[in-house]
Design a protein around this motif. Structure first.
Motif, mmCIF file in Angstrom:
data_model
loop_
_atom_site.group_PDB
_atom_site.id
_atom_site.type_symbol
_atom_site.label_atom_id
_atom_site.label_comp_id
_atom_site.label_asym_id
_atom_site.label_seq_id
_atom_site.Cartn_x
_atom_site.Cartn_y
_atom_site.Cartn_z
ATOM 1 N N VAL A 87 0.850 -1.277 -0.041
ATOM 2 C CA VAL A 87 0.042 0.108 -0.071
ATOM 3 C C VAL A 87 0.778 1.387 0.095
ATOM 4 O O VAL A 87 0.698 2.036 -0.739
ATOM 5 C CB VAL A 87 -0.890 0.073 1.280
ATOM 6 N N ASP A 88 1.841 1.185 0.766
ATOM 7 C CA ASP A 88 2.765 2.317 0.727
ATOM 8 C C ASP A 88 3.467 2.899 -0.447
ATOM 9 O O ASP A 88 3.229 3.822 -1.054
ATOM 10 C CB ASP A 88 4.063 2.164 1.656
ATOM 11 N N THR A 91 0.280 4.190 -2.937
ATOM 12 C CA THR A 91 -0.185 5.154 -2.781
ATOM 13 C C THR A 91 0.797 6.507 -2.925
ATOM 14 O O THR A 91 0.458 7.574 -3.382
ATOM 15 C CB THR A 91 -0.522 5.304 -1.249
ATOM 16 N N ALA A 95 0.168 9.427 -5.692
ATOM 17 C CA ALA A 95 0.011 10.960 -5.029
ATOM 18 C C ALA A 95 1.082 11.584 -6.037
ATOM 19 O O ALA A 95 0.813 12.822 -6.265
ATOM 20 C CB ALA A 95 0.559 10.999 -3.655
ATOM 21 N N LEU A 106 -5.997 2.983 -9.995
ATOM 22 C CA LEU A 106 -4.806 2.239 -8.993
ATOM 23 C C LEU A 106 -5.403 0.866 -8.778
ATOM 24 O O LEU A 106 -6.702 0.735 -9.110
ATOM 25 C CB LEU A 106 -5.445 2.802 -7.522
ATOM 26 N N GLU A 124 -7.770 -0.805 1.888
ATOM 27 C CA GLU A 124 -6.744 0.200 2.406
ATOM 28 C C GLU A 124 -6.212 1.181 1.200
ATOM 29 O O GLU A 124 -6.235 2.347 1.233
ATOM 30 C CB GLU A 124 -5.431 -0.210 3.117
ATOM 31 N N THR A 125 -5.962 0.396 -0.152
ATOM 32 C CA THR A 125 -5.780 1.122 -1.215
ATOM 33 C C THR A 125 -6.798 1.961 -1.785
ATOM 34 O O THR A 125 -6.765 3.127 -2.220
ATOM 35 C CB THR A 125 -5.254 0.136 -2.243
ATOM 36 N N PHE A 128 -7.304 5.141 0.200
ATOM 37 C CA PHE A 128 -6.539 6.355 -0.209
ATOM 38 C C PHE A 128 -6.989 6.990 -1.966
ATOM 39 O O PHE A 128 -7.010 8.275 -1.896
ATOM 40 C CB PHE A 128 -5.125 5.735 -0.590
ATOM 41 N N ALA A 129 -7.417 5.976 -2.525
ATOM 42 C CA ALA A 129 -8.155 6.428 -4.022
ATOM 43 C C ALA A 129 -9.203 7.263 -3.734
ATOM 44 O O ALA A 129 -9.383 8.205 -4.282
ATOM 45 C CB ALA A 129 -8.559 5.272 -4.698
ATOM 46 N N THR A 139 -9.463 10.041 -10.643
ATOM 47 C CA THR A 139 -9.116 8.576 -9.926
ATOM 48 C C THR A 139 -10.146 7.489 -10.346
ATOM 49 O O THR A 139 -11.245 7.739 -10.221
ATOM 50 C CB THR A 139 -9.020 8.811 -8.415
#
Length: 374
Positions: A87-88, A91, A95, A106, A124-125, A128-129, A139
């Motif tokens: 995920v890091d 994301t 970004a 994504l 989790e992804t 962020f989306a 997005t």
């Protein structure tokens, strides 16, 4: 590692009533009228964020930023599909793409772990989306890619390579496989809808049967082989559904003569069990072949007025180009638009840089020219 050539052994879709074979009336209407589609809405490239085989080839923030600058400024893409696991990494890359003015798609592809872990990774992804979308970033979210080979336990095998070999050999239950994929796809769509309010899709293989009512956009991994532009148009058109846009989630071919015929299985040209991995047989490198294929497919997508086309892939760091050692020129079996060049061939830790292939230049011209005619 996907594609239409796998249609030869994806009998699991046919076991539940056949693959996704849709009428071509919309395409016929396009080609038979004076008013033609206005072209793609999104001209894109896939950017993978994997860990890499070595620390030197792993994702890193500095290289990612430079790559996205090239994607925006030199490739003339209007969007990027950020895919992979972690995920890091997903994301941070998304970004940065947004900062560069690119539309963001994504697509988390965590695989080989329990289904609940895959869904948590998706959620989790997706959160962020949704944050990006609320900030005004264009997005999209894909719930994943070809679940048949990413989900654990459906096809035997400890990794994707073993699972594909077992698929080819028919060592799986097609009816049970189709049931499990359909069930998981429904769960994934529900999880994504619970956290993301924007457009949703899924990257399906050519003959995969999907309940597209779950999604806003039909997503297709396309590696069809045709000798003519019209052949690609006909092939793509059969996936168009009335009232639902079609996004080609992947398209491309490898970098050797005859690669388009191999479709999504071109990467099998490498013997990954050799030490070090080596090219099988007597392949001949051909950047021209790859360039011709990607521009042919893009032209077909533009002619049909499809929603998006995502070229697979920008770079494959673990497939270096070694011009003086054809046996180990792993870039021949890579779909990447750029070729990794090691500082000291055969020593990944020595560092590397990439150089554009003919396909990069050809796709950049196509993206720039098509955008200019909008």
């Amino acid at each position: 590692m996907t594609g239409t050539s796998r249609g030869r052994f994806l009998g699991w879709g046919a076991a539940l009533g056949g693959g996704l074979m849709l009428p071509t009336t919309r395409a016929a209407a396009f080609m038979g009228t004076a008013e033609r589609p206005r072209g793609l809405s999104y001209r894109s490239v896939v950017y993978e964020v994997g860990e890499g085989d070595t620390p030197a080839t792993a994702w890193n923030r500095h290289r990612m930023r430079a790559d996205l600058r090239a994607i925006r400024n030199d490739l003339h893409a209007t969007a990027v599909k950020v895919t992979g696991d972690g995920v890091d990494r997903l994301t941070a890359t998304a970004a940065e793409a947004a900062e560069r003015g690119l539309a963001v798609w994504l697509e988390p592809t965590l695989g080989g772990v329990p289904e609940d872990d895959i869904l948590d990774h998706l959620a989790e992804t997706g959160r962020f989306a949704e944050r990006l979308r609320r900030q005004g970033v264009d997005t999209h979210l894909s719930v994943g890619c070809e679940f048949l080979i990413f989900l654990p336990g459906i096809v035997p095998g400890d990794d994707i390579l073993e699972r594909i070999e077992n698929l080819l050999a028919g060592h799986f239950d097609p009816v049970e496989a189709a049931r499990r994929v359909h069930d998981f796809t429904r769960r994934a769509a529900a999880v994504a809808r619970s956290v993301f309010r924007g457009p949703l899709t899924y990257a399906a293989s050519d003959d995969e049967e999907v309940d597209w009512d779950l999604f806003d956009i039909v997503g297709l991994d396309y590696y069809g082989y045709h000798r003519t532009h019209a052949g690609h148009v006909r092939d793509l058109a059969r996936h168009i559904r009335p009232g639902k846009p079609l996004s080609v989630q992947e398209f491309g071919c490898c970098t050797f003569e005859g690669a388009p015929r191999e479709g999504g299985m071109g990467w099998f040209a490498v013997d990954h069990r050799a030490d070090p991995p080596a090219i099988k047989g007597d392949l001949r490198r051909s950047e021209r072949t790859q360039a011709a294929y990607v521009t042919d497919v893009v032209a077909a997508c533009e002619a049909l007025g499809l929603y998006a086309a995502h070229a697979f892939t920008f770079v494959s760091p673990d497939s270096p180009h070694r011009p003086d050692d054809p046996r180990h020129d792993l870039d021949m079996a890579s779909y990447a638009l750029v070729k990794p060049i090691e500082a000291r061939p055969g020593t990944p830790a020595s560092g590397w840089h990439w150089e554009p292939k003919a396909a990069f230049h050809a796709l950049a011209r196509a993206y720039r020219q098509c955008a200019a005619h909008m």
